[in-house]
Design a protein around this motif. Sequence first.
Motif, PDB file in Angstrom:
ATOM      1  N   ALA A 127       0.813  -1.221   0.000  1.00 61.22           N
ATOM      2  CA  ALA A 127       0.000   0.000   0.000  1.00 61.22           C
ATOM      3  C   ALA A 127       0.842   1.264   0.000  1.00 61.22           C
ATOM      4  O   ALA A 127       0.520   2.234  -0.703  1.00 61.22           O
ATOM      5  N   ASP A 128       1.937   1.284   0.785  1.00 65.27           N
ATOM      6  CA  ASP A 128       2.712   2.516   0.912  1.00 65.27           C
ATOM      7  C   ASP A 128       3.567   2.816  -0.310  1.00 65.27           C
ATOM      8  O   ASP A 128       4.151   3.887  -0.407  1.00 65.27           O
ATOM      9  N   ARG A 129       3.618   1.874  -1.273  1.00 68.34           N
ATOM     10  CA  ARG A 129       4.412   2.109  -2.481  1.00 68.34           C
ATOM     11  C   ARG A 129       3.553   2.055  -3.747  1.00 68.34           C
ATOM     12  O   ARG A 129       4.073   2.084  -4.851  1.00 68.34           O
ATOM     13  N   ALA A 130       2.249   1.995  -3.574  1.00 69.91           N
ATOM     14  CA  ALA A 130       1.347   1.863  -4.716  1.00 69.91           C
ATOM     15  C   ALA A 130       1.167   3.194  -5.440  1.00 69.91           C
ATOM     16  O   ALA A 130       0.735   4.179  -4.844  1.00 69.91           O
ATOM     17  N   ARG A 131       1.500   3.203  -6.704  1.00 74.50           N
ATOM     18  CA  ARG A 131       1.237   4.375  -7.544  1.00 74.50           C
ATOM     19  C   ARG A 131      -0.228   4.378  -7.988  1.00 74.50           C
ATOM     20  O   ARG A 131      -0.849   5.427  -8.123  1.00 74.50           O
ATOM     21  N   PHE A 132      -0.765   3.187  -8.237  1.00 72.33           N
ATOM     22  CA  PHE A 132      -2.170   3.011  -8.621  1.00 72.33           C
ATOM     23  C   PHE A 132      -2.735   1.825  -7.846  1.00 72.33           C
ATOM     24  O   PHE A 132      -2.024   0.875  -7.544  1.00 72.33           O
ATOM     25  N   GLU A 157       4.331  -4.759 -10.329  1.00 77.64           N
ATOM     26  CA  GLU A 157       5.372  -3.962  -9.681  1.00 77.64           C
ATOM     27  C   GLU A 157       6.015  -2.986 -10.664  1.00 77.64           C
ATOM     28  O   GLU A 157       6.336  -1.847 -10.306  1.00 77.64           O
ATOM     29  N   GLU A 158       6.180  -3.413 -11.903  1.00 82.38           N
ATOM     30  CA  GLU A 158       6.764  -2.543 -12.926  1.00 82.38           C
ATOM     31  C   GLU A 158       5.936  -1.269 -13.113  1.00 82.38           C
ATOM     32  O   GLU A 158       6.479  -0.190 -13.360  1.00 82.38           O
ATOM     33  N   PHE A 159       4.615  -1.393 -12.979  1.00 85.79           N
ATOM     34  CA  PHE A 159       3.731  -0.240 -13.134  1.00 85.79           C
ATOM     35  C   PHE A 159       3.363   0.388 -11.789  1.00 85.79           C
ATOM     36  O   PHE A 159       2.628   1.373 -11.754  1.00 85.79           O
ATOM     37  N   GLY A 160       3.842  -0.190 -10.707  1.00 88.94           N
ATOM     38  CA  GLY A 160       3.510   0.349  -9.391  1.00 88.94           C
ATOM     39  C   GLY A 160       2.059   0.151  -9.003  1.00 88.94           C
ATOM     40  O   GLY A 160       1.450   1.024  -8.385  1.00 88.94           O
ATOM     41  N   VAL A 161       1.495  -1.028  -9.339  1.00 88.17           N
ATOM     42  CA  VAL A 161       0.070  -1.288  -9.135  1.00 88.17           C
ATOM     43  C   VAL A 161      -0.139  -2.212  -7.930  1.00 88.17           C
ATOM     44  O   VAL A 161       0.530  -3.233  -7.784  1.00 88.17           O
ATOM     45  N   ARG A 162      -1.086  -1.854  -7.120  1.00 82.40           N
ATOM     46  CA  ARG A 162      -1.579  -2.720  -6.057  1.00 82.40           C
ATOM     47  C   ARG A 162      -2.957  -3.208  -6.479  1.00 82.40           C
ATOM     48  O   ARG A 162      -3.862  -2.416  -6.726  1.00 82.40           O
ATOM     49  N   LEU A 163      -3.121  -4.524  -6.567  1.00 80.82           N
ATOM     50  CA  LEU A 163      -4.371  -5.110  -7.041  1.00 80.82           C
ATOM     51  C   LEU A 163      -5.021  -5.886  -5.900  1.00 80.82           C
ATOM     52  O   LEU A 163      -4.392  -6.752  -5.281  1.00 80.82           O
ATOM     53  N   THR A 431      -0.592  -0.509 -19.824  1.00 78.87           N
ATOM     54  CA  THR A 431      -0.035   0.623 -20.553  1.00 78.87           C
ATOM     55  C   THR A 431      -1.144   1.583 -20.979  1.00 78.87           C
ATOM     56  O   THR A 431      -0.998   2.813 -20.906  1.00 78.87           O
ATOM     57  N   THR A 432      -2.268   1.036 -21.423  1.00 77.34           N
ATOM     58  CA  THR A 432      -3.403   1.873 -21.812  1.00 77.34           C
ATOM     59  C   THR A 432      -3.929   2.678 -20.627  1.00 77.34           C
ATOM     60  O   THR A 432      -4.258   3.858 -20.755  1.00 77.34           O
ATOM     61  N   LEU A 433      -3.994   2.050 -19.467  1.00 77.79           N
ATOM     62  CA  LEU A 433      -4.556   2.710 -18.297  1.00 77.79           C
ATOM     63  C   LEU A 433      -3.585   3.694 -17.647  1.00 77.79           C
ATOM     64  O   LEU A 433      -3.981   4.791 -17.237  1.00 77.79           O
ATOM     65  N   PHE A 434      -2.298   3.303 -17.566  1.00 78.28           N
ATOM     66  CA  PHE A 434      -1.366   4.050 -16.727  1.00 78.28           C
ATOM     67  C   PHE A 434      -0.180   4.659 -17.481  1.00 78.28           C
ATOM     68  O   PHE A 434       0.630   5.352 -16.868  1.00 78.28           O
ATOM     69  N   GLY A 435      -0.090   4.420 -18.783  1.00 79.79           N
ATOM     70  CA  GLY A 435       1.010   4.992 -19.538  1.00 79.79           C
ATOM     71  C   GLY A 435       2.319   4.245 -19.339  1.00 79.79           C
ATOM     72  O   GLY A 435       2.336   3.051 -19.018  1.00 79.79           O
ATOM     73  N   THR A 436       3.416   4.931 -19.531  1.00 77.75           N
ATOM     74  CA  THR A 436       4.740   4.323 -19.403  1.00 77.75           C
ATOM     75  C   THR A 436       4.983   3.875 -17.960  1.00 77.75           C
ATOM     76  O   THR A 436       4.749   4.633 -17.028  1.00 77.75           O
ATOM     77  N   PRO A 437       5.435   2.635 -17.765  1.00 74.49           N
ATOM     78  CA  PRO A 437       5.661   2.162 -16.393  1.00 74.49           C
ATOM     79  C   PRO A 437       6.748   2.955 -15.686  1.00 74.49           C
ATOM     80  O   PRO A 437       7.805   3.223 -16.251  1.00 74.49           O
ATOM     81  N   GLN A 438       6.470   3.333 -14.452  1.00 69.72           N
ATOM     82  CA  GLN A 438       7.424   4.112 -13.658  1.00 69.72           C
ATOM     83  C   GLN A 438       7.801   3.422 -12.356  1.00 69.72           C
ATOM     84  O   GLN A 438       8.480   4.001 -11.515  1.00 69.72           O
ATOM     85  N   GLY A 439       7.341   2.181 -12.179  1.00 66.87           N
ATOM     86  CA  GLY A 439       7.686   1.450 -10.983  1.00 66.87           C
ATOM     87  C   GLY A 439       6.901   1.924  -9.775  1.00 66.87           C
ATOM     88  O   GLY A 439       6.083   2.843  -9.854  1.00 66.87           O
ATOM     89  N   PRO A 440       7.152   1.314  -8.621  1.00 69.84           N
ATOM     90  CA  PRO A 440       6.456   1.724  -7.401  1.00 69.84           C
ATOM     91  C   PRO A 440       6.921   3.095  -6.943  1.00 69.84           C
ATOM     92  O   PRO A 440       7.945   3.615  -7.400  1.00 69.84           O
TER      93      PRO A 440
END
Length: 468
Positions: A127-132, A157-163, A431-440
């Motif tokens: 949670a504390d590192r989630a970009r999305f 993790e590459e996109f910084g996503v918490r699912l 990629t469609t939802l969040f663009g270029t991956p920027q990591g957590p």
Amino acid sequence: MPLCIQNVLSALVTSNGTLILPSRILFQEILPSSPLKPITSRLIRDYKIYLKKGVKFTLNNKILPCKAASRPVKKAIVCQSTALYVNTEDNASTLSEKKIYIHPPSAQRILLPDGRHVAYKEHGVPADRARFSMIVPHTFLSSRLAGIPGIKDSLLEEFGVRLLAYDLPGFGESDPHPSRNLESSALDMSFMANALGVGNKFWVVGYSSSSLHAWAALRYIPDRLAGAAMFAPMVNPYDPLMTKGEKHGTWEKWTHRRKFMYFLARRFPRLLAYFYRRSFLSGKHGQIDRWLSLSLGKRDKALIEDPIYEEFWQRDLEESIPQGNTKAFVEEAALMVSNWGFSLADLKLQKKKQDIGILRWLNYLLRAQEEYTGFFGPIHIWQGMEDMVVPPSMTDFVHRILPGAAVHKLPYEGHFTYIYFCDECHRQILTTLFGTPQGPLSNTIEIEKPQHEGNTEEREVETSKSES
């Protein structure tokens, strides 16, 4: 028995003696010396080899060239076989007799304000590192284990996503709701997000029948949502806003049994319990297309008979039904075809209707700008053009009602083939939802949300610093 090529390829022999090859493997050719050469063209066309029961084929020390295509194959593979052996004496009738195993409780659960517990499963970054953040309700006859089937934690993790995936009330290890509806479903989602520390807005994911919970979230908790990602989204097939052409294009794709089950769900839902006890609550495994009366195209049929999918499906099913009660399943089926309490048209971004008379002038003086109703964020819809479970006509209806939604049409894709176990597809989606991956996120600063196409409103996202 299964067909193995160095444990890379596999197949299922069905009860009628048909050998089904995996959906993502396409044989380019069979060596001239191969005894299977006469059936090569049929193999390429349908991924099927028709065998007589009791016939055995043995092919030793041969190389079977395989080729990657843009779809359905994902990467080039050279398959070398030291022993190719097919025996139809042991057919898939033994699979249908496999007993359902009820697993001991193992889920993490949270307590809701009304005293119920909701079971959930977490993927991706903490949670504390989630970009999305993404929250995923499951489909009918599924559980929190599904999420986005086969998506890898490394990609999240590459996109910084918490699912976050969770069990609906009465499914899996979640407590039943005494009188649930779509509004209570949306509120459960909001309470769960709060309890699990989803501080910012989250994306809701809807796939097939789980889309009704995503639509409900868009209607009842829009302020908590950053957007919606929908895959073959189901809507009420009795929706009065559908045109005759849209209804015909949808209903004509369905089996008579499925139409009958919808009729029962709408008029006599209690009778559904009889059919459920004779299928997925019978204690024995079966095929999803038969249990849910699904019409499937060739590629969908091939996928559900792939051993990888079959193992996933059976485990997900077992996690869905441990409570052994038909009530939650009957409720879910009835919710789909009953009055939702809102219309899709309510989600359309539009100016708020003007008041009449003196109230109109008072509001005009007090308001600094026009007021809008509907959902302000982006809605993305992916639709397989060969989907017979949720036909394209249903998405055409959604797009007519919600023209601001971004629709991604997928040629040659069915109901399962795009979202299930497809690394390339999952990357395209994120990629469609969040663009270029920027990591957590780092431990110091939170990055603002990217812009999206479609039904959007720009918002500033405050940056905040977390404890170092």
